[in-house]
Design a protein around this motif. Structure first.
Motif, PDB file in Angstrom:
ATOM      1  N   TYR A   1     -17.370  40.760  -5.335  1.00  0.00           N
ATOM      2  CA  TYR A   1     -16.587  39.917  -6.243  1.00  0.00           C
ATOM      3  C   TYR A   1     -17.431  39.476  -7.430  1.00  0.00           C
ATOM      4  O   TYR A   1     -16.983  39.561  -8.591  1.00  0.00           O
ATOM      5  CB  TYR A   1     -16.057  38.702  -5.488  1.00  0.00           C
ATOM      6  N   LEU A   2     -18.624  38.981  -7.176  1.00  0.00           N
ATOM      7  CA  LEU A   2     -19.450  38.439  -8.248  1.00  0.00           C
ATOM      8  C   LEU A   2     -19.859  39.513  -9.252  1.00  0.00           C
ATOM      9  O   LEU A   2     -19.780  39.304 -10.472  1.00  0.00           O
ATOM     10  CB  LEU A   2     -20.694  37.776  -7.657  1.00  0.00           C
ATOM     11  N   SER A   3     -20.265  40.669  -8.778  1.00  0.00           N
ATOM     12  CA  SER A   3     -20.735  41.714  -9.697  1.00  0.00           C
ATOM     13  C   SER A   3     -19.588  42.276 -10.530  1.00  0.00           C
ATOM     14  O   SER A   3     -19.744  42.545 -11.727  1.00  0.00           O
ATOM     15  CB  SER A   3     -21.428  42.836  -8.922  1.00  0.00           C
ATOM     16  N   ILE A   4     -18.414  42.430  -9.911  1.00  0.00           N
ATOM     17  CA  ILE A   4     -17.282  42.974 -10.658  1.00  0.00           C
ATOM     18  C   ILE A   4     -16.750  41.948 -11.652  1.00  0.00           C
ATOM     19  O   ILE A   4     -16.359  42.298 -12.779  1.00  0.00           O
ATOM     20  CB  ILE A   4     -16.181  43.449  -9.697  1.00  0.00           C
ATOM     21  N   MET A   5     -16.747  40.684 -11.303  1.00  0.00           N
ATOM     22  CA  MET A   5     -16.333  39.666 -12.260  1.00  0.00           C
ATOM     23  C   MET A   5     -17.293  39.609 -13.443  1.00  0.00           C
ATOM     24  O   MET A   5     -16.868  39.389 -14.588  1.00  0.00           O
ATOM     25  CB  MET A   5     -16.237  38.306 -11.580  1.00  0.00           C
ATOM     26  N   ARG A   6     -18.559  39.823 -13.194  1.00  0.00           N
ATOM     27  CA  ARG A   6     -19.512  39.860 -14.326  1.00  0.00           C
ATOM     28  C   ARG A   6     -19.270  41.090 -15.202  1.00  0.00           C
ATOM     29  O   ARG A   6     -19.420  41.026 -16.428  1.00  0.00           O
ATOM     30  CB  ARG A   6     -20.946  39.818 -13.806  1.00  0.00           C
TER      31      ARG A   6
END
Length: 382
Positions: A365-370
């Motif tokens: 989630y965090l990497s794709i949101m970035r």
């Protein structure tokens, strides 16, 4: 869609009659935390004493989650104390997914079912209403969040600047909230009044006129994580402190992500962006942007020729240079519009599921949101 849902309902009833006969013979409620000692022990752990207290290691919570963001949030809250499983397979678009009999068995045997709600999981009310597992805790992660209204035609009722802005004036009245009935009582276990089959709500994907994509706002993702934490603590109060610690650690990461979005999207040259379907309304509202979706809430909805012409006109008038598409559905409409206006395409991921390639690359989630943030920054500063 209506006929398919009727068929699904009929099949669901038959499946449960068979499943309950099978599960009923097991002699105990499937959702209770088991107390049977583990059959093996870690070779690095000290040898167990002969006392009864040390002879029965605590059993992990069994948690089923509907689709990827719910899995990611629950996994971070549960940590080592929970076995968290994802129902929707990798690479599958979740709007149209429905559980198989095997999936229903998994839910029947779970301690918790974590789902987003707001109409995202059209199957969940039928499954819960038919469930014989009285101890199953159903966790609607979006409960208590101000749910935005949306429609399948949202992407085409734009009237350019004014209508696009009005489409994101999300201060809805209380009646919209009451229609969705987020107050389900104790931990969303009693009533599941989400029957969106009334007249006017028979469109594809059955969101009931509500926008379920709350997880795409990091600020609202924090609220979902906190709701999941409370449910874990309710089901397993002896480990409430650890669930809070796990949630605190993950929320700190989400807060940092929220700050990155606020800083990264302030002062951009433009504030409007064209995307494949209306999944980014909460993100747009949070960071003062305007989403202009090609389709409505249904990712697979294709616009008419007139609607395509409207999007092309809007893009030309506003000098749009990037048309966003997503990974789990066809990009042909976005590519056609980009070709018409001489723009490029780029991915804006609604995080409704990971592809096998994203899983192999260790994305989350965090990497794709970035990656979404970087894509928006590039497009809004062209």
């Amino acid at each position: 869609m209506k006929n398919r849902r009727d068929t699904f309902k009929a099949g669901m009833g038959a499946s449960f009659l068979s499943l309950m006969l099978i599960l009923g013979g097991c002699g105990s409620n499937a959702a209770e935390v088991a107390t049977t000692p583990a059959s093996t022990t870690d070779s690095n752990t000290p040898a167990a004493s002969t006392t009864e207290e040390s002879a029965a290691p605590a059993e992990k919570l069994k948690v089923e989650t509907s689709f990827y963001p719910m899995y990611e949030f629950a996994r971070n809250v549960g940590g080592d104390l929970a076995d968290v499983e994802l129902l929707v397979p990798a690479g599958t678009e979740p709007h149209d997914w429905e559980p198989t009999p095997q999936d229903i068995v998994k839910i029947e045997e779970a301690d918790l079912l974590v789902y987003n709600g707001a109409g995202m999981e059209s199957w969940v009310d039928q499954v819960l209403d038919a469930s014989a597992n009285g101890d199953l805790l159903a966790v609607e992660a979006s409960k208590g969040i101000d749910i935005m209204e949306g429609s399948e035609e949202e992407g085409h009722d734009r009237g350019h600047d004014e209508a696009a802005e009005e489409g994101h004036d999300h201060d809805h009245d209380a009646a919209a909230e009451e229609d969705h009935d987020h107050d389900h009582g104790e931990a969303a276990t009693e009533e599941h009044d989400h029957d969106h089959e009334e007249a006017g709500h028979t469109h594809s994907h059955d969101h009931g006129g509500l926008d379920p994509h709350v997880w795409l706002s990091p600020a609202l993702a924090i609220e979902e994580v906190r709701g999941i934490e409370q449910a874990f603590a309710e089901k397993d109060p002896s480990n409430a402190a650890q669930y809070k610690s796990n949630a605190d650690a993950y929320v700190a990461k989400l807060e940092a992500l929220n700050t990155e979005f606020k800083d990264g999207l302030s002062g951009t040259k433009r504030t409007d962006f064209i995307t494949q379907h209306a999944a980014f309304g909460y993100l747009a509202r949070e960071y003062d942007l305007t989403q202009v979706p090609i389709a409505g809430l249904s990712p697979e909805q294709e616009p008419s020729a007139q609607e395509m012409a409207e999007i092309v006109e809007f893009a030309k008038e506003h000098d749009v240079k990037t048309i966003f598409f997503e990974t789990l559905v066809s990009s042909k409409v976005a590519e056609a519009i980009a070709s018409e206006i001489g723009a490029k395409t780029a991915v804006l991921n609604p995080l409704e599921g990971l592809t096998d390639e994203e899983i192999a690359a260790g994305e989350d989630y965090l990497s794709i949101m970035r990656a979404n943030l970087a894509a928006l920054q590039a497009a809004l500063n062209e």
